[in-house]
Design an enzyme around this catalytic site. Structure first.
Site, PDB file in Angstrom:
ATOM      1  N   LYS A  35       9.497  -3.033 -24.916  1.00 56.97           N
ATOM      2  CA  LYS A  35      10.715  -3.837 -25.057  1.00 56.97           C
ATOM      3  C   LYS A  35      10.972  -4.619 -23.762  1.00 56.97           C
ATOM      4  CE  LYS A  35      13.455   0.222 -23.869  1.00 56.97           C
ATOM      5  NZ  LYS A  35      13.958   1.494 -24.400  1.00 56.97           N
ATOM      6  N   ARG A 130      24.395   7.780 -28.759  1.00 55.11           N
ATOM      7  CA  ARG A 130      24.183   6.343 -28.787  1.00 55.11           C
ATOM      8  C   ARG A 130      23.770   6.062 -30.227  1.00 55.11           C
ATOM      9  NH1 ARG A 130      19.918   3.562 -24.680  1.00 55.11           N
ATOM     10  NH2 ARG A 130      18.507   4.440 -26.237  1.00 55.11           N
ATOM     11  N   TYR A 260      24.852 -14.539   4.492  1.00 55.20           N
ATOM     12  CA  TYR A 260      26.211 -14.675   3.949  1.00 55.20           C
ATOM     13  C   TYR A 260      27.087 -13.512   4.395  1.00 55.20           C
ATOM     14  CZ  TYR A 260      24.795 -18.452   0.804  1.00 55.20           C
ATOM     15  OH  TYR A 260      24.353 -19.641   0.295  1.00 55.20           O
ATOM     16  N   MET A 308      20.262 -16.339  -3.072  1.00 54.47           N
ATOM     17  CA  MET A 308      19.637 -16.729  -4.344  1.00 54.47           C
ATOM     18  C   MET A 308      18.133 -17.002  -4.189  1.00 54.47           C
ATOM     19  SD  MET A 308      20.643 -19.804  -6.953  1.00 54.47           S
ATOM     20  CE  MET A 308      22.290 -19.237  -7.271  1.00 54.47           C
TER      21      MET A 308
HETATM   22  C1  PLP Z   1      13.294   2.593 -23.962  1.00 57.24           C
HETATM   23  C2  PLP Z   1      12.997   3.677 -24.900  1.00 57.24           C
HETATM   24  C3  PLP Z   1      11.941   4.573 -24.660  1.00 57.24           C
HETATM   25  C4  PLP Z   1      11.141   4.558 -23.380  1.00 57.24           C
HETATM   26  O1  PLP Z   1      11.926   5.035 -22.300  1.00 57.24           O
HETATM   27  P1  PLP Z   1      11.259   5.200 -20.869  1.00 57.24           P
HETATM   28  O2  PLP Z   1      12.259   5.896 -20.033  1.00 57.24           O
HETATM   29  O3  PLP Z   1      11.002   3.819 -20.360  1.00 57.24           O
HETATM   30  O4  PLP Z   1      10.010   5.950 -21.067  1.00 57.24           O
HETATM   31  C5  PLP Z   1      11.654   5.498 -25.631  1.00 57.24           C
HETATM   32  N1  PLP Z   1      12.379   5.564 -26.779  1.00 57.24           N
HETATM   33  C6  PLP Z   1      13.405   4.738 -27.034  1.00 57.24           C
HETATM   34  C7  PLP Z   1      14.159   4.870 -28.296  1.00 57.24           C
HETATM   35  C8  PLP Z   1      13.760   3.778 -26.100  1.00 57.24           C
HETATM   36  O5  PLP Z   1      14.790   2.959 -26.343  1.00 57.24           O
END
Ligand code: PLP
Length: 363
Positions: A35, A130, A260, A308
């Protein structure tokens, strides 16, 4: 200014890390989590390097489309499932599996009866609160999915850990993970289907959670989320090196305030370097003075605020540094976990934050 900020991606490191994971979880299949554009490393590039994975996990259907466009043939799991009825036929056409975590999705599936079956993974909320069905709903949802001809007969069961980076030897003794494991175990008892529980931290430290499929993300990229540990502590290699160059080296007087808001004051007459990287490239603005970078083979601290396009570096211990020298922000021997920590976050965030003006190369 010709910017030289470069993210170098290491396919060998990705493959190496997949091998480490396979050794740790020899009885499990590996779903590589890609992802957020492969944690900022580039989706297609990562998938290509990880062609040996058994499946891929994405957060957006568009990412599944990009993966299929590369010719990737393994299953792809949409980790949050579909959220519109139109997604369902698209997913079937792409051979994408869906997480089912909410009643609204069940209704959409019920409305798509009579079509080719979709492979579904029922998500159990074992305590992270969640996504997922509450434990008491799970058996009923499972039965409803089983009854649908639009759903493949093989239903997977998964859950996600909230604190799997806390192991048995931590202050909490892994209490939340133990509780989640036990909820998952009892709720899914007797239900047919593959099990998937483990994210990276659980792959590394909770062997009892490996199940049929592990779902590592960060570990594939060589990044650890366990406090005080870096990927290297687990034999993982960073899959990204971020570099730039010094575009100015100069002397400033004692008492001179740098950057800054003048948050850092030179304690003596000294040389500073200015590197062409900043939060506009994704380097965290919150990274404090003292965050380590490497110049001319030496690890030296940043000084003052990250701006930046630029950051400033203390060159007192690096007299040989000169304009044009390469500066490494993170990579082998300079863990992105430390950069994250210095910015009050985890190593995942800096790699996911790299912006489009950064040049990507592979080695
Ligand atoms: C992001 C995610 C993972 C992987 O998590 P990591 O900590 O990067 O290994 C696994 N399962 C789900 C559902 C996730 O959203």
């Amino acid at each position: 200014m010709a910017r030289s900020t470069t993210a170098t991606i290491h396919p060998d490191a990705l493959r190496h890390n997949l091998g480490v994971i396979r050794k740790l979880a020899p009885a499990s299949k590996v779903m590589a989590i890609v992802k957020a554009d492969g944690y900022g490393h580039g989706l297609e590039r990562v998938a290509n390097a990880l062609a040996g994975a058994d499946a891929f996990g994405v957060a957006a259907l568009a990412d599944a489309e990009r993966l299929r466009a590369t010719g990737l043939s393994q299953p792809i799991l949409l980790l949050s499932g579909f959220d519109a009825p139109d997604d369902v036929p698209r997913m079937r056409a792409l051979n994408v599996w869906s997480v089912v975590h909410h009643a609204s999705q069940l209704e959409m599936l019920e409305q798509s009866e009579g079509t080719e079956p979709l492979r579904c993974w029922l998500k159990v909320d074992t305590g992270m609160h969640r996504l997922g069905f509450a434990p008491e709903e799970v058996r009923d949802v499972y039965a409803r999915l089983k009854a649908l001809t639009s759903v493949d007969d093989e239903i997977g069961l998964l859950q996600h850990f909230a604190s799997s980076d806390e192991y048995l030897d931590s202050a909490s003794r892994g209490a939340q993970t133990l509780s989640q494991l036990s909820v998952f175990d009892s709720v899914t008892q007797g239900l047919a289907g593959e099990r998937s529980m483990a994210n990276s931290a659980a792959v590394l430290g909770w062997p009892q959670s490996h199940g049929d499929w592990v779902r590592p993300g960060g570990a594939l990229y060589g990044i650890s989320v366990c406090e005080g540990k870096t990927g290297a502590d687990y034999g993982l290699r960073p899959a990204m090196t971020l570099t730039t160059r010094l575009i100015s080296v100069k002397s400033i007087p004692a008492g001179g305030r740098v950057g800054y808001a003048g948050t850092w004051t030179a304690p003596e007459d000294m040389r500073i370097g200015v590197a062409a990287v900043g939060y506009g490239d994704g380097y965290p603005r919150m990274a404090a003075s003292g965050t380590q970078v490497r110049v001319a083979g030496k690890v030296v601290p940043t000084v003052g605020r990250v701006s930046m396009d630029l950051m400033t570096i203390d060159l007192r211990t690096c007299p040989e540094a000169s304009t044009g020298d390469e500066v490494t922000l993170w990579g082998e021997g300079l863990p992105v976990e430390h950069v994250g920590e210095s910015a009050g976050t985890i190593g995942y965030e800096p790699v996911c934050s790299i912006t489009r003006r950064v040049r990507f190369v592979e080695d």
